[in-house]
Design an enzyme around this catalytic site. Structure first.
Site, short mmCIF file in Angstrom:
data_model
loop_
_atom_site.label_atom_id
_atom_site.label_comp_id
_atom_site.label_asym_id
_atom_site.label_seq_id
_atom_site.Cartn_x
_atom_site.Cartn_y
_atom_site.Cartn_z
N SER A 57 41.10 39.94 35.47
CA SER A 57 42.35 40.62 35.85
C SER A 57 42.09 42.01 36.44
CB SER A 57 43.26 40.76 34.62
OG SER A 57 43.52 39.50 34.06
N GLN A 58 43.08 42.49 37.17
CA GLN A 58 43.08 43.85 37.73
C GLN A 58 42.97 44.85 36.56
OE1 GLN A 58 46.91 44.57 39.31
NE2 GLN A 58 46.38 46.47 40.34
#
Ligand code: SAM
Length: 210
Positions: A57-58
């Site tokens: 994920s970011q």
């Protein structure tokens, strides 16, 4: 971009202010969790592929979800979707123990090996479908789901302690998703939408796409 610049520019400046979360984000080497060919992009403001149509994920979203979950040092936390192991590593810096479930065998094996190599000793990774939670380790102070569910799985709500928090992206993979914070107070669940997001779908039982 160096790790500390990432935390300042992409996380702190965008509104995550929990000092413990910011410190945890500064200590976990994201470049050790991405694929070797993506190391130079490890501190960019975006998710990256980790194989098997999945992503790490970011960083901003990882930090924001940890802040929403209001993690305490004595907490036992369940994560659904181990993926690369990065998010579990960040959570592990904030709590007593992390239980993390991954449905793709190769990702579960790889993440467990990486976390062992890097001495994240308070994380237990299990291969399986997280839809049913982890009844043997329940109840949990917080649960963080890192793939989008079409509906909130009831077993996860059942496995929260009184006062527990569940952070989960909800919605269809083909339309909008919302990151939701659910809290259990006196047995009653209250839900608050927090942020429009885009996650890979939760697969397995209870979801329409496998
Ligand atoms: N937390 C991860 C990280 O830090 O790299 C990112 C996770 S990725 C966005 C979502 C992960 O959820 C994928 O690895 C996917 O295989 C996993 N997943 C999807 N459905 C699942 C399920 N039912 N049970 C457990 N894991 C699941």
């Amino acid at each position: 971009m160096p790790l500390h610049d990432m935390v300042r520019d992409q996380i702190e400046h965008r509104g995550v202010h929990d000092a413990r979360v910011l410190e945890a984000m500064r200590t976990v080497p994201r470049h050790r969790f991405v694929l070797p060919q993506d190391r130079c992009d490890a501190y960019g403001d975006f998710p990256l592929p980790i194989g098997f149509h999945q992503t790490i994920s970011q960083p901003y979203i990882v930090a924001y979800m940890c802040e929403l979950a209001r993690l305490e040092p004595s907490d036992h936390v369940l994560e659904l979707g181990t993926g690369s192991g990065y998010n579990a590593a960040v959570i592990s810096r904030l709590v007593d123990h992390v239980y993390s479930i991954e449905i793709v065998p190769e990702l579960a094996r790889r993440a467990a090996e990486k976390l062992r190599q890097l001495h994240y000793d308070n994380i237990t990774v299990r291969l399986g479908d997280g839809h049913d939670g982890w009844p043997e380790a329940a109840p949990f102070d917080a649960i963080i789901v890192t793939a989008a569910a079409e509906q909130v799985p009831q077993p996860l709500l059942d496995q929260l302690v009184e006062g527990g928090r569940l952070v989960i992206p909800v919605g269809s993979p083909f339309s909008s998703q919302e990151l939701i914070l659910l809290e259990k107070r006196q047995g009653v669940i209250r839900a608050a939408p927090k942020l429009p997001v885009r996650f890979v779908p939760l697969t397995g039982k209870g979801q329409t796409q496998d």
